[in-house]
Design a protein around this motif. Structure first.
Motif, PDB file in Angstrom:
ATOM      1  N   ALA A  10     -20.556 -50.575 -15.990  1.00  0.00           N
ATOM      2  CA  ALA A  10     -20.302 -51.003 -17.367  1.00  0.00           C
ATOM      3  C   ALA A  10     -20.250 -49.815 -18.317  1.00  0.00           C
ATOM      4  CB  ALA A  10     -21.390 -51.983 -17.807  1.00  0.00           C
ATOM      5  N   ALA A  11     -21.111 -48.841 -18.094  1.00  0.00           N
ATOM      6  CA  ALA A  11     -21.205 -47.699 -19.000  1.00  0.00           C
ATOM      7  C   ALA A  11     -20.161 -46.619 -18.711  1.00  0.00           C
ATOM      8  CB  ALA A  11     -22.600 -47.089 -18.922  1.00  0.00           C
ATOM      9  N   ASN A  12     -19.843 -46.426 -17.422  1.00  0.00           N
ATOM     10  CA  ASN A  12     -18.999 -45.298 -17.046  1.00  0.00           C
ATOM     11  C   ASN A  12     -17.684 -45.675 -16.376  1.00  0.00           C
ATOM     12  OD1 ASN A  12     -21.180 -43.536 -17.818  1.00  0.00           O
ATOM     13  ND2 ASN A  12     -22.164 -44.074 -15.877  1.00  0.00           N
ATOM     14  N   GLY A  13     -17.558 -46.916 -15.912  1.00  0.00           N
ATOM     15  CA  GLY A  13     -16.375 -47.319 -15.192  1.00  0.00           C
ATOM     16  C   GLY A  13     -16.370 -46.784 -13.765  1.00  0.00           C
ATOM     17  N   VAL A  14     -15.297 -47.030 -13.056  1.00  0.00           N
ATOM     18  CA  VAL A  14     -15.091 -46.492 -11.708  1.00  0.00           C
ATOM     19  C   VAL A  14     -13.640 -46.052 -11.626  1.00  0.00           C
ATOM     20  CG1 VAL A  14     -16.850 -47.947 -10.589  1.00  0.00           C
ATOM     21  CG2 VAL A  14     -14.511 -48.796 -10.800  1.00  0.00           C
ATOM     22  N   SER A  15     -13.255 -45.473 -10.523  1.00  0.00           N
ATOM     23  CA  SER A  15     -11.883 -45.013 -10.360  1.00  0.00           C
ATOM     24  C   SER A  15     -10.907 -46.180 -10.554  1.00  0.00           C
ATOM     25  CB  SER A  15     -11.694 -44.421  -8.959  1.00  0.00           C
ATOM     26  OG  SER A  15     -10.360 -44.005  -8.781  1.00  0.00           O
ATOM     27  N   GLY A  16     -10.024 -46.055 -11.529  1.00  0.00           N
ATOM     28  CA  GLY A  16      -9.041 -47.092 -11.804  1.00  0.00           C
ATOM     29  C   GLY A  16      -9.488 -48.117 -12.824  1.00  0.00           C
ATOM     30  N   ALA A  17     -10.765 -48.065 -13.212  1.00  0.00           N
ATOM     31  CA  ALA A  17     -11.286 -49.020 -14.193  1.00  0.00           C
ATOM     32  C   ALA A  17     -12.117 -48.280 -15.228  1.00  0.00           C
ATOM     33  CB  ALA A  17     -12.133 -50.088 -13.510  1.00  0.00           C
ATOM     34  N   PRO A  18     -11.735 -48.340 -16.503  1.00  0.00           N
ATOM     35  CA  PRO A  18     -12.521 -47.670 -17.542  1.00  0.00           C
ATOM     36  C   PRO A  18     -13.855 -48.377 -17.762  1.00  0.00           C
ATOM     37  CG  PRO A  18     -10.819 -49.029 -18.532  1.00  0.00           C
ATOM     38  CD  PRO A  18     -10.587 -49.070 -17.045  1.00  0.00           C
ATOM     39  N   ALA A  19     -14.727 -47.756 -18.504  1.00  0.00           N
ATOM     40  CA  ALA A  19     -16.026 -48.346 -18.817  1.00  0.00           C
ATOM     41  C   ALA A  19     -15.838 -49.665 -19.557  1.00  0.00           C
ATOM     42  CB  ALA A  19     -16.843 -47.387 -19.672  1.00  0.00           C
ATOM     43  N   CYS A  20     -16.521 -50.703 -19.091  1.00  0.00           N
ATOM     44  CA  CYS A  20     -16.453 -52.010 -19.761  1.00  0.00           C
ATOM     45  C   CYS A  20     -16.915 -51.887 -21.208  1.00  0.00           C
ATOM     46  CB  CYS A  20     -17.335 -53.025 -19.031  1.00  0.00           C
ATOM     47  SG  CYS A  20     -17.127 -53.069 -17.245  1.00  0.00           S
TER      48      CYS A  20
END
Length: 222
Positions: free
Chosen positions: A35-45
């Motif tokens: 949620a805070a940092n996101g993952v590869s391909g998905a920004p932080a929520c």
């Protein structure tokens, strides 16, 4: 039947690997981190939904804090399979594994809900919204919203989300999505049918009413 003995070294190695997977950020099981940092391909929520999932009422980004985890997982899956269309969310949902979606949903379900502060709408509009939410309009085949979403919009089970304190713009946008056929992931297509029976003014009234409600402190979100 006797179980075959495992070699001590093999057992130790298996336990070590399991331990690494449990704590490794690469395993992406930490919903708060996603949620805070996101993952590869998905920004932080948090960039749209706020640091604690409080949402952004003015921009129409919904509050996620306190929503049922199973409901949130279903919505993410709907963005993936196309039963819920959106300009932003599908690629983000697709970038998350099922385990990551569950982790994020669990994180937001556990967050406290802060009451939104917004300008109070017209009293007449609120009164119309309250009437639709509490008693419905049976002359047009519209049941009370509370029959599914619970008293004062606190939500019921995993299928009917909490509406109390949700941003008015978001509620309006989602009812419009059901009207336009962009969302079809509701149980028995109940909302799809109801949305078409509501006028634009009635949608605004219901949205304003629920946006102004406080969330009950003991309202369940699991």
């Amino acid at each position: 039947m006797k179980q075959p003995r495992r070699q001590p070294l093999a057992c130790a190695a298996s336990l070590a690997v399991a331990a690494i997977l449990m704590v490794s950020p690469a395993a992406a099981q930490d919903g708060a981190a996603i949620a805070a940092n996101g993952v590869s391909g998905a920004p932080a929520c948090a960039s749209c939904h706020g640091t604690q999932g409080e949402g952004n009422a003015e921009s129409g980004f919904p509050r996620l804090a306190g929503l049922n985890a199973a409901y949130l997982v279903h919505q993410l899956a709907s963005f993936v399979d196309g039963t819920r269309k959106n300009d932003i969310m599908p690629p983000i949902a697709k970038a998350l594994t099922p385990e990551q979606r569950q982790a994020v949903a669990d994180f937001y379900a556990g967050q406290k809900v802060a009451s939104a502060t917004a300008e109070k709408p017209d009293a007449k509009l609120l009164a119309r919204g309250a009437a639709l939410a509490i008693t419905g309009d049976w002359s047009h085949g519209v049941p009370a919203c509370g029959q599914c979403h619970g008293p004062a919009g606190q939500g019921v089970g995993t299928a009917f989300p909490r509406l109390a304190g949700q941003g008015a713009t978001y509620i309006e946008n989602e009812i419009a999505a059901w009207k336009d056929g962009k969302r079809g992931n509701d149980p028995l297509h109940l909302m799809s049918g109801i949305a078409h029976k509501l006028s634009d003014d009635e949608v605004k009234a219901v949205a304003a009413y629920y946006a102004g409600l406080h969330v009950a402190k003991d309202s369940p979100h699991d």
